[in-house]
Design an enzyme around this catalytic site. Structure first.
Site, PDB file in Angstrom:
ATOM      1  N   GLU A 131       5.370  -9.948  -8.337  1.00 51.88           N
ATOM      2  CA  GLU A 131       6.585  -9.144  -8.421  1.00 51.88           C
ATOM      3  C   GLU A 131       7.571  -9.719  -9.439  1.00 51.88           C
ATOM      4  O   GLU A 131       8.759  -9.866  -9.167  1.00 51.88           O
ATOM      5  CB  GLU A 131       7.244  -9.017  -7.043  1.00 51.88           C
ATOM      6  CG  GLU A 131       6.398  -8.245  -6.044  1.00 51.88           C
ATOM      7  CD  GLU A 131       7.078  -8.084  -4.697  1.00 51.88           C
ATOM      8  OE1 GLU A 131       7.857  -8.974  -4.306  1.00 51.88           O
ATOM      9  OE2 GLU A 131       6.843  -7.059  -4.040  1.00 51.88           O
ATOM     10  N   GLU A 174       0.977  -3.774  -1.880  1.00 52.32           N
ATOM     11  CA  GLU A 174       1.685  -4.180  -0.663  1.00 52.32           C
ATOM     12  C   GLU A 174       2.241  -2.916  -0.021  1.00 52.32           C
ATOM     13  O   GLU A 174       3.333  -2.471  -0.357  1.00 52.32           O
ATOM     14  CB  GLU A 174       2.819  -5.167  -0.952  1.00 52.32           C
ATOM     15  CG  GLU A 174       2.377  -6.566  -1.308  1.00 52.32           C
ATOM     16  CD  GLU A 174       3.549  -7.552  -1.392  1.00 52.32           C
ATOM     17  OE1 GLU A 174       4.664  -7.199  -0.948  1.00 52.32           O
ATOM     18  OE2 GLU A 174       3.351  -8.659  -1.923  1.00 52.32           O
TER      19      GLU A 174
END
Length: 667
Positions: free
Chosen positions: A197, A276
């Protein structure tokens, strides 16, 4: 954290084959071993993955080896397979494997290679997420806190040459060990993540290109490289890197077509992937137990699968932040649910996941299983047969503890050493990377009356004691949670300069998310003042509790006359009943304040029922010794103790002062 070096390095020769198997593909995962021809590629024209030439889609569950008892790894993996999952996703916890610079541990709970091997044996492909930054609500986002001693303001996740030196050294230890676990080399790892991320972090393209090249050096085409970022234009400005397959992450009730557009625009085709998909959410001390509603979770999951997504559910099974491994958040625009600024995470990482912290199957699990059955043919999913029932838990009754010693018992020191310094030092400066420290100093002579005690900043929690000749008395609490860094003190002056001021400071977890992870050192930050007088000549004692075995050897006090007044150790030896099974159980801390519990020397984690929401701690049955062996429980309580000095072993988990609903009737 204290484990000695114990691992075997696996050397694997990897030779990059020059042939491409599918047109319009990139990053071919293929074999470097003679006789093996395994490929995992992206077909950008068909918008699919291809494994060995055939269309392949995965449904993965995120589960972390460092949060699940080793003895339960295979059980949890089989529960994934019973629900139809065909892949497992896991982070790699750098700090767990390198607790001190150059000291490595891949044994026991840290046996990463065994974890990956078990996944392959259970028919699960692996999505490998080495970081080096993982977030994951673990301490410091998985970075070793000793980096803060090297340079507290090191530019983490950047092109900083010092930072890159330590990452390169860590990868030189880790990556050769997993090379023969890569899909192209005969193993189950089909994908390897580059960073984590990064689009949510200040942009540094040079760093991302460097890390990509470093990762490629070890993967050598034997697995597919990928990135993961939030679904949005801002995240995609700096998160993905050219030449690496970009994926997204998001939760339920989202427009799945729009979320996929971000990655397809960047990749110029290829499959949709949610790396995710949030089936729950993270919880903080002093906040509510966060949940994700099952109908919303399964509806969005079904929507993604109908659009051909590959999905990894975060978390399918959360597990436990054993010991001092939990991280913390700091209020940020992307975390609007936080109530304050600094938000430490609890011991439980149950995450409201489909499989609970104790491995029980919830209604959410069975609802997801039903969705996967609907897509079994399209995704080529198989469902292994195993009993889908939850194991009984142990209700072992109550245990009265005996007081052992206080941190102020000079004749029986419970610390692991003290140092002196003119000014208070941070934890990291003296190599205290987790736990607690006691700061104390003698006050100047001539003080009498009302004073204001102020500290530049406390990280993160401190009990303040003043000894004016009759023993330390608790005067108040300083805390980063509500940004209370001062309190009023009344000094009698009877000892004329012999008063001792003590601050018992606790590290509640290094920040694991956002730019504030840089510089998050612990302890007393800056100076300590009485009115305008800066206090000096400090003694600082280490309370990481790594010496719990030595502490337990102390003789017990008379519990009948005990009155709690300062942080105190309690203990008790006990035997299980002769016919009692070693069942998982939960420790109930009703009446206690805040502390840490050890079971047979193992740090089970923090308890803090006075702020909640977590009221009980999960105790794996494998930590208990069967009859006639002797068990020992030790508590380190910092705030208060009930009059009966009793804890209980109960057969239910309370994460919000409510028993978890494990009803499966409607599924």
């Amino acid at each position: 954290m204290e484990s000695p070096l114990s691992y075997s390095r696996v050397g694997v020769a990897a030779v990059l084959l020059a042939t491409a198997c599918v047109a319009a593909t990139t990053q071919v995962a293929h074999s470097a071993n003679q006789g093996i021809n395994r490929t995992f590629v992206v077909d950008y024209e068909a918008n699919e993955f291809r494994k060995d030439g055939e269309i392949f889609r995965y449904v993965a569950g995120e589960m972390h080896y460092f949060r699940v008892p080793r003895t339960a790894w295979r059980d949890r993996m089989r529960k994934l397979r019973a629900a139809g999952f065909n892949a497992l996703s896991t982070y790699v916890h750098w700090y767990a494997h390198e607790p001190f610079p150059g000291v490595y541990d891949f044994s026991g709970q840290n046996d990463l290679l065994h974890y990956i091997q078990l996944a392959g044996e259970e028919g699960l492909y692996v999505l490998f997420r080495p970081g080096p930054y993982i977030c994951a609500e673990v301490d410091f986002g998985g970075f070793p806190p000793w980096l803060l001693k090297i340079d507290p303001n090191m530019n983490l996740r950047s092109n900083d040459p010092v930072y890159k030196e330590y990452v390169a050294r860590w990868y030189a230890k880790l990556m050769p060990m997993i090379q023969n676990k890569l899909y192209g080399n005969g193993g189950p790892i089909i994908m390897v993540q580059v960073e984590n991320e990064f689009g949510s972090y200040p942009c540094d393209r040079k760093y991302m290109f460097w890390l990509k090249e470093l990762t490629e050096k070890y993967v050598q085409g034997a697995a597919l490289l990928y990135t993961t970022d939030g679904a949005g234009g801002n995240f995609f400005k700096c998160g993905p890197v050219p030449g690496v397959f970009a994926t997204v992450d998001f939760g339920n009730s989202r427009d799945v077509e729009q979320q996929c557009k971000w990655m397809k625009d960047f990749n110029k085709g290829g499959p949709c992937v949610n790396s995710e998909y949030y089936a729950g959410w993270l919880t903080h001390w002093a906040g509510p137990y966060e949940t994700a509603e099952t109908p919303k979770v399964v509806n969005t999951l079904a929507d993604m699968l109908s659009h051909g997504y590959s999905v990894s559910i975060y978390m399918i099974h959360g597990g436990t932040n054993f010991g001092f491994t939990n991280g913390a958040n700091y209020r940020d625009v992307s975390l609007q649910n936080l109530n304050g600024q600094f938000q430490p995470d609890p011991t439980s990482y149950d995450y409201n996941a489909p499989i609970t912290e104790a491995g029980d199957l919830t209604g959410k699990y069975f609802a997801i299983r039903q969705v996967l059955k609907q897509f079994a043919n399209e995704y080529k999913l198989s469902f292994i047969n195993m009993p889908l029932q939850n194991s009984p838990k142990g209700n072992y009754g109550s245990l009265k503890l005996d007081p052992l010693m206080s941190i102020f018992d000079a004749d029986r020191p419970s610390h692991t050493g003290c140092i002196s310094s003119k000014q208070p030092l941070t934890f990291e400066e003296v190599e205290i990377f987790y736990g607690h420290a006691l700061y104390r100093t003698k006050l100047p002579a001539g003080l009498r009356g009302a004073y204001n005690l102020s500290v530049t900043e406390i990280r993160d929690h401190a009990f303040v004691y003043l000894d004016q000749g009759s023993g330390p008395e608790l005067k108040g609490l300083l805390s980063r949670l509500n940004e209370t860094f001062s309190l009023d003190l009344k000094i009698d002056g009877v000892t004329n300069g012999g008063e001792v001021l003590s601050l018992f400071v606790e590290n509640l977890g290094h920040i694991n998310y956002g730019a504030r992870i840089v510089g998050d050192v612990k302890g007393i930050i800056g100076s300590v003042k009485l009115n305008e007088t800066t206090l000096s000549n400090w003694e600082m004692c280490n309370y990481t509790l790594s010496n719990i075995q030595e502490i337990q050897k102390a003789s017990e006090k008379n519990g009948g006359n005990f009155r709690f007044s300062s942080p105190t150790f309690f203990t008790k030896k006990f035997r299980m009943e002769a016919r009692a099974e070693q069942r998982d159980t939960f420790v109930d801390f009703s009446g206690w304040g805040k502390g840490v519990i050890f079971i047979n020397g193992f740090n089970l984690g923090r308890y803090w029922p006075v702020v909640g929401p977590q009221q009980t701690l999960y105790l794996p049955g494998t930590l208990l010794k069967p009859y006639p062996e002797v068990n020992q429980v030790t508590l380190f309580e910092m705030y208060r103790a009930p009059a009966n000095l009793t804890i209980s072993f109960v057969d239910y988990h309370s994460l919000n002062d409510l028993r978890l609903d494990l009803s499966q009737e409607k599924y």
